[in-house]
Scaffold this active site. Structure first.
Site, PDB file in Angstrom:
ATOM      1  CG  ASN A  59     -37.498 -45.011  34.246  1.00  0.00           C
ATOM      2  OD1 ASN A  59     -38.622 -44.938  34.700  1.00  0.00           O
ATOM      3  ND2 ASN A  59     -36.489 -44.303  34.725  1.00  0.00           N
ATOM      4  NE  ARG A 112     -39.033 -36.843  36.432  1.00  0.00           N
ATOM      5  CZ  ARG A 112     -39.618 -37.855  37.076  1.00  0.00           C
ATOM      6  NH1 ARG A 112     -39.151 -38.254  38.248  1.00  0.00           N
ATOM      7  NH2 ARG A 112     -40.653 -38.482  36.548  1.00  0.00           N
ATOM      8  CB  CYS A 140     -37.985 -47.057  42.494  1.00  0.00           C
ATOM      9  SG  CYS A 140     -39.052 -46.471  43.820  1.00  0.00           S
ATOM     10  CG  HIS A 200     -39.542 -48.689  36.710  1.00  0.00           C
ATOM     11  ND1 HIS A 200     -38.447 -48.153  37.320  1.00  0.00           N
ATOM     12  CD2 HIS A 200     -40.349 -47.638  36.421  1.00  0.00           C
ATOM     13  CE1 HIS A 200     -38.580 -46.839  37.421  1.00  0.00           C
ATOM     14  NE2 HIS A 200     -39.734 -46.497  36.881  1.00  0.00           N
TER      15      HIS A 200
HETATM   16 MG    MG Z   1     -39.685 -44.309  36.497  1.00  0.00          MG
END
Ligand code: MG
Length: 303
Positions: free
Chosen positions: A247, A13, A238, A207
């Site tokens: 991430n 996701r 992001c 992150h």
């Molecule tokens: Mg994230």
């Protein structure tokens, strides 16, 4: 006795939704199947956000329909509101994640509403999820730094977290969304969150923007955090934070915690194989570091 560390895999996701390449539903299923055989117990398989905003996450219904249950693995889906929750219920998802920011400016930019409006709307969504016996994770974005407001008052993070837990969340995931958190700040924030809520109700979502994700994971562990989000290969980013790296890579986290002797219950080789498949077969690359080392070792063993 060694400390037990749990991992929450967000790659299918949070990883894929920020990649330019759109991965087909059947390849998403293959990816999730690879992850579900690694020993990781929680996997976020997609989201029910409108595909106009996140085209990478269209067809999550098909992904859910393509998955078979795996013992001890929970499949989660991100839902923005009641509408998204209904879609999740419609395809038999039992575990949902909701989200909001810790700061007004990021919340307005990302969700087009104030923090109070988000809390009220999530309360309604969470009540409906609870009455369907679903478990709920609640993300708090920008918990350690905001691209618009800069520093974040951690008291506000704790207050929002308290409300989300009272409204039925099983646990929180505190997001260092733009990778702004420094080790002293992460240590202090995590210590306060663990004291306030208990270690079983707080996860950390890092992150690697500044190359500090693993250091931050280690200081968070020392502060009592035992639950970490990771995205296989270190995919993601992001959209609202220029230069924000992906991430933290699941394999980097699992290697770190294996090296310090924690009980991880995830097979590092299996995670690396999934990461390697994403690189070679899907053409996706993330910000993870450990994979190259693992691949070099595989080549050496093979030669
Ligand atoms: Mg994230």
């Amino acid at each position: 006795m060694s400390a037990e560390v749990r991992f929450f895999e967000v790659g299918p996701r949070d990883g894929l939704q920020n990649e330019k390449t759109i991965v087909s539903p059947s390849d998403r299923v293959t990816m999730i199947e690879k992850l579900s055989s690694t020993g990781v117990r929680d996997i976020e398989i997609g989201s029910f956000v409108h595909p106009r905003w996140v085209p990478q996450m269209a067809h999550t219904e098909e992904v859910a329909a393509g998955l078979s249950p795996v013992e001890d693995v929970r499949y989660w889906a991100l839902v923005p509101n009641l509408q998204g929750l209904k879609r999740a219920i419609g395809c038999g998802i039992d575990h949902v994640a909701v989200f909001m920011s810790a700061t007004e400016a990021h919340n307005r930019k990302n969700l087009n509403r104030s923090l109070d409006e988000s809390l009220a709307s999530l309360e309604e969504t969470m009540q409906a999820a609870g009455s369907n016996q679903m478990s709920i994770r609640a993300y708090i974005s920008t918990a350690f730094g905001c691209p618009y407001e800069g520093e974040v008052d951690f008291e506000q993070v704790l207050q929002i977290g308290d409300q989300l837990l009272s409204n039925g969340a099983e646990h929180l995931s505190l997001g260092d969304t733009i990778g702004a958190g420094t080790p002293p700040q992460i240590r202090e924030g995590c210590r306060r969150a663990v004291n306030a809520f208990g270690a079983d109700r707080v996860a950390l979502h890092l992150h690697d923007t500044q190359g500090l994700a693993l250091v931050n994971a280690l200081v968070a562990f020392e502060a009592g955090i035992r639950f970490f989000d990771g995205a296989v290969a270190g995919m993601g980013g992001c959209p609202y934070a220029p230069g924000a790296a992906g991430n933290v890579a699941s394999e980097d986290l699992i290697n770190l915690f294996t090296q310090i002797g924690a009980d991880c219950s995830v097979d590092l080789d299996a995670i690396c194989e999934a990461s390697s498949w994403l690189h070679s077969e899907m053409g996706l690359s993330g910000s993870g570091r450990y994979l190259a080392y693992w691949q070099a070792q595989q080549d050496e063993e093979g030669s």
